[in-house]
Design a protein around this motif. Structure first.
Motif, short mmCIF file in Angstrom:
data_model
loop_
_atom_site.label_atom_id
_atom_site.label_comp_id
_atom_site.label_asym_id
_atom_site.label_seq_id
_atom_site.Cartn_x
_atom_site.Cartn_y
_atom_site.Cartn_z
N GLN A 183 13.85 11.36 8.24
CA GLN A 183 14.72 12.27 7.63
C GLN A 183 16.44 11.78 7.72
OE1 GLN A 183 14.38 16.02 7.38
NE2 GLN A 183 12.18 16.00 6.61
N ASN A 184 16.63 10.96 8.84
CA ASN A 184 17.77 10.48 9.19
C ASN A 184 18.08 9.37 8.84
OD1 ASN A 184 16.17 9.47 10.78
ND2 ASN A 184 17.29 9.74 12.70
N GLY A 185 17.39 8.76 7.77
CA GLY A 185 17.63 7.35 7.37
C GLY A 185 16.40 6.27 7.78
N ARG A 186 16.82 5.29 7.85
CA ARG A 186 15.77 4.38 8.18
C ARG A 186 15.96 4.13 9.72
NH1 ARG A 186 17.65 1.31 3.49
NH2 ARG A 186 15.81 0.93 2.13
N THR A 187 14.72 4.24 10.39
CA THR A 187 14.88 4.22 11.81
C THR A 187 13.33 3.13 11.99
OG1 THR A 187 13.06 5.91 11.97
CG2 THR A 187 15.58 6.48 12.09
N PRO A 188 13.45 2.63 13.40
CA PRO A 188 12.36 1.58 13.68
C PRO A 188 11.09 2.24 13.70
CG PRO A 188 14.25 1.24 15.11
CD PRO A 188 14.55 2.59 14.18
N GLY A 189 10.09 1.96 13.09
CA GLY A 189 8.77 2.69 13.09
C GLY A 189 7.74 1.92 14.18
N ASP A 225 0.73 -1.28 0.00
CA ASP A 225 -0.05 -0.02 0.01
C ASP A 225 0.84 1.14 -0.03
OD1 ASP A 225 1.01 0.07 2.58
OD2 ASP A 225 -1.12 0.10 3.60
N ALA A 226 0.35 2.42 0.17
CA ALA A 226 0.91 3.52 0.13
C ALA A 226 1.83 4.05 1.28
CB ALA A 226 -0.11 4.95 0.03
N GLN A 227 1.76 3.13 2.25
CA GLN A 227 2.67 3.63 3.67
C GLN A 227 4.11 3.00 3.26
OE1 GLN A 227 0.76 3.33 7.30
NE2 GLN A 227 -0.23 1.47 6.62
N PRO A 228 5.01 4.04 3.51
CA PRO A 228 6.35 3.98 3.08
C PRO A 228 7.08 3.25 4.12
CG PRO A 228 5.98 6.27 4.26
CD PRO A 228 4.68 5.55 4.07
N LEU A 229 6.82 2.02 4.44
CA LEU A 229 7.35 1.07 5.51
C LEU A 229 7.93 -0.11 4.76
CD1 LEU A 229 4.18 1.00 7.86
CD2 LEU A 229 6.27 2.60 8.01
N THR A 230 9.07 -0.54 5.46
CA THR A 230 9.86 -1.62 5.11
C THR A 230 10.15 -2.64 6.35
OG1 THR A 230 10.88 -0.47 3.39
CG2 THR A 230 12.21 -2.40 4.21
N PHE A 239 22.08 -17.88 18.93
CA PHE A 239 21.86 -16.63 18.40
C PHE A 239 20.43 -16.16 18.03
CE2 PHE A 239 22.80 -20.06 15.38
CZ PHE A 239 21.76 -20.18 14.72
N ALA A 240 20.13 -15.07 17.70
CA ALA A 240 18.91 -14.57 17.64
C ALA A 240 18.50 -13.89 16.32
CB ALA A 240 18.91 -13.34 18.82
N LEU A 241 17.07 -14.14 16.09
CA LEU A 241 16.67 -13.45 14.94
C LEU A 241 15.95 -12.11 15.50
CD1 LEU A 241 15.46 -13.79 11.99
CD2 LEU A 241 13.35 -14.60 12.91
N VAL A 242 16.13 -11.20 14.35
CA VAL A 242 16.02 -9.81 14.98
C VAL A 242 15.21 -9.13 13.71
CG1 VAL A 242 16.62 -7.43 15.74
CG2 VAL A 242 18.11 -9.43 16.39
N ALA A 243 14.10 -8.31 13.99
CA ALA A 243 13.40 -7.69 13.10
C ALA A 243 12.79 -6.38 13.53
CB ALA A 243 12.31 -8.63 12.66
N GLN A 244 12.69 -5.51 12.53
CA GLN A 244 11.96 -4.21 12.86
C GLN A 244 11.20 -3.63 11.62
OE1 GLN A 244 15.46 -2.01 14.25
NE2 GLN A 244 15.54 -1.01 12.01
N ILE A 245 10.34 -2.58 11.76
CA ILE A 245 9.87 -1.84 10.89
C ILE A 245 10.69 -0.59 10.48
CG2 ILE A 245 7.71 -0.49 10.38
CD1 ILE A 245 7.16 -3.08 9.19
N GLU A 246 11.00 -0.30 9.45
CA GLU A 246 11.67 0.85 9.14
C GLU A 246 10.90 1.97 8.17
OE1 GLU A 246 16.04 -1.26 8.88
OE2 GLU A 246 14.95 -0.61 7.31
N ASP A 247 10.95 3.07 8.88
CA ASP A 247 10.12 4.09 8.10
C ASP A 247 11.04 4.60 7.16
OD1 ASP A 247 8.96 6.37 7.27
OD2 ASP A 247 8.02 7.05 9.27
N ASP A 248 10.46 4.56 5.80
CA ASP A 248 11.39 4.93 4.68
C ASP A 248 11.42 6.61 4.50
OD1 ASP A 248 11.45 2.37 3.97
OD2 ASP A 248 10.02 2.31 2.31
N ASP A 249 10.68 7.25 5.02
CA ASP A 249 10.48 8.80 4.92
C ASP A 249 11.17 9.31 6.06
OD1 ASP A 249 9.19 8.73 2.70
OD2 ASP A 249 7.17 9.05 3.73
#
Length: 653
Positions: free
Chosen positions: A205-211, A172-177, A193-203
């Protein structure tokens, strides 16, 4: 992706250093090179193992496997529910018979309230893909969704039998990765070891950050492990700080083999619900090598010191790649980096003066001491032993003091003028400097090798676009590691009579040529001309599609973002500088109608432009109007006659 990886019996060769009759062409074992690089490659971090997050697999949409069942009308049907935001929504289904599917759409907002969507016929596009994608079909719809809610998608199949495997992608139109990775490069069965995941906000300003993800789950598949796992943001699950939007889960010790983790992240952003998915693939190796913690330096001739690293070897013998930074002592008694060394070798069970039951070794040319004015005591740092095929890190040591043979003081090379760095690279890397072009008995037979890439169904390069003696590498519909691919490429060049050649590579063919140049002696060393290696569409930094499971030949670790990052950490600057590479993208649209919903723009249907970059190499430019391979919306990039003419004229031979 056009060629690459799976176990094979290697029929290999050596193109250098053999005295043989000028007209004789015999196949011999390919000789591993003693790789060396200057201290600048250490201080830049280029040859250090990557942070595991550098191998994160990012996906901009929701990718779902469809489950088929028989509906009330007797037809095979599958359904999915995906939260979407008001606005443009792309929906695509991919399967062998996807063009015959009938898709229905319904938007559900408040409970019990739904709106049937009837998009116009021109909202649909169909595509027939190439061999790399298993000749599957894609049916894509671009919808205008009037409100945020849950998009219900129903897929009806034709025919009596159950449809083949099918995947559905929605964005959809949400800028999320969605982003996910395994938190270590040391993947052996005796570690956790661990599996790590997050949502990143493509918009951001300082690059990808957890959403704003509120939940994360993973479905795990692999030997002895199948099931669902909840990822937590509690600061105790390998996720870092509690409540920071990053989720994690510890995986059990004792895993061994190939695994895949499909991750779903859900939440609400700007009042609209969202779903993003991604998939991480990883191989867990058995701990076949352990370091003793000791290293010894032995003078072997007038110019070299052999650095033995003590090791315990579980198997009788195993191929291994040993890499280490060599640090020496300056006039003030402080340690400074001198050189980086690496070599692929066979570790055989045998007594070692450095301890253990096996010896792994590197050769340090005394010229490095003179060039840097650094002398013993020596120390090895960032020592690592890897599998040459999977690049799995089997053993590591931060620091090893070198117990040095006192004869080092009498090395003649220490009392000669310091060699220039170019000559030193020639002695240890074999690319610049004295490459023995006039070696007795070696007849130069120059030519050009045209290489396809991973899982290619046919040789890609138009033969008429290139001149002179040329060899079309042919290993179709295969899955090879970079190391296997490189060995086969050299074998075919040698078998065709070439002793001096450049390579024009498509996709993985470019990376395999770079691997060959870096780690083995071959006809690439003797090539004369402007450009030894030229590539188009090579994912030097991997492609998410290799982890997301899109290629017909299966997962290729060297082409995943994590595997590629680890492989690149062994490629010195001098080797990268021998590569001239091109990238392309569609002319304003989508090359591959489904994967365009998942990849970051610009991309060519397989390789994202950002991941097609090779730092330290010659970037020859980015153009639009060309896609990765056949079956896409623009012509395949390897059929650009204008670019091919440029590469032909500039190619070393």
């Amino acid at each position: 992706m056009n060629g690459s990886f799976a176990p094979c019996s290697l029929v290999l060769l050596v193109a250098l250093g053999l005295a043989h009759a000028p007209e004789a062409v015999a196949q011999r074992a390919l000789v591993p090179r003693q790789v060396a690089a200057p201290a600048s490659d250490i201080t830049s971090g280029r040859l250090r193992l990557p942070d595991p997050s550098a191998g994160a697999v990012r996906c901009r949409g929701a990718l779902l496997e469809l489950d088929w069942g028989v509906g009330a009308d007797g037809r095979w049907t599958a359904a999915a529910e995906v939260p979407v935001k008001r606005g443009d929504v792309g929906v695509a289904v991919q399967a062998l018979d996807a063009s015959g599917f009938a898709l229905r759409f319904r938007l559900v907002g408040a409970p019990g309230r739904g709106l049937e969507l009837a998009p116009p016929a021109d909202a649909r596009r169909d595509q027939a893909l190439s061999a790399e994608f298993g000749f599957e079909k894609v049916q894509r719809w671009d919808l205008a969704v009037p409100a945020s809610g849950i998009l219900e998608i129903t897929i009806d199949a034709k025919g009596d039998g159950a449809p083949a495997r099918a995947r559905l992608a929605v964005r959809d139109a949400q800028p999320l990765t969605a982003s996910a990775f395994v938190d270590t490069v040391e993947l052996t069965s005796d570690r956790t070891f661990a599996l790590v995941a997050q949502i990143e906000d493509d918009d951001a300003q300082n690059g990808r950050t957890p959403g704003a993800a509120s939940s994360a789950t993973a479905y795990l598949e692999g030997p002895g492990l199948v099931g669902e796992l909840e990822l937590l943001d509690d600061g105790l699950s390998g996720d870092g700080v509690a409540g920071d939007g990053t989720f994690g889960a510890w995986l059990p010790m004792g895993l061994s083999g190939a695994y895949a983790a499909t991750v779903e992240l859900r939440g609400v952003r700007g009042g609209a619900p969202f779903l993003r998915t991604t998939r991480v693939t990883f191989d867990v190796a058995e701990p076949t090598v352990a370091l003793t913690g000791a290293a010894r330096g032995v003078v072997t001739d007038a110019e070299r010191v052999r650095l033995d690293v003590g090791a315990w070897l579980v198997a009788e013998s195993a191929r291994a790649q040993l890499s280490a930074e060599v640090w020496g002592t300056n006039a003030s008694g402080e340690l400074e980096p001198m050189a980086w060394l690496s070599r692929i070798q066979t570790a055989a069970a045998a007594p070692s003066r450095a301890g253990g039951n096996a010896r792994l070794s590197l050769d340090l040319d005394a010229g490095w001491m003179m060039r840097t004015a650094l002398l013993p005591p020596l120390e090895l740092r960032a020592v690592r032993v890897q599998d040459p095929d999977s690049h799995a890190v089997l053993a590591r040591a931060d620091r090893l003091a070198v117990a040095l043979d006192p004869r080092w003081r009498a090395l003649p090379a220490l009392h000669a003028p310091a060699p220039p760095l170019t000559a030193l690279a020639g002695m240890t890397a074999g690319v610049t400097g004295p490459t023995a072009i006039d070696r007795p008995g070696l007849a130069l037979r120059p030519g050009l090798v045209l290489s396809h890439g991973y899982c290619s169904g046919s040789p890609p390069w138009p033969n008429g676009d290139f001149s002179g003696t040329r060899v079309a590498f042919n290993d179709l519909n295969q899955n090879r590691s970079h190391d296997q691919f490189a060995n086969l490429l050299a074998a075919q060049a040698w078998g065709a009579g070439l002793t001096s050649y450049g390579v024009v590579g498509h996709s993985q063919g470019g990376a395999a040529a770079l691997h060959l140049l870096t780690f083995y002696e071959s006809g690439l060393d003797l090539a004369q001309g402007a450009r030894r290696i030229q590539s188009v569409g090579t994912p030097y930094q991997g492609t998410p599609l290799a982890s997301l499971g899109f290629f017909a030949c299966g997962v290729n670790n060297d082409l995943t973002p994590g595997g590629a990052a680890t492989w690149l950490s062994s490629i010195p600057s001098w080797a990268r500088a021998e590569v001239s590479y091109y990238t392309t993208a569609n002319d304003g649209g989508a090359c591959q109608f489904l994967t365009a919903l998942l990849l970051s723009n610009p991309e060519d249907g397989t390789t994202e432009n950002a991941r097609g970059q090779l730092p330290g190499a010659m970037n020859m430019g980015f153009v639009t109007g060309w896609c990765h391979t056949t079956g896409m919306s623009d012509p395949p990039q390897y059929r650009d006659a204008s670019r091919n003419a440029i590469m032909d004229a500039a190619a070393a031979r």
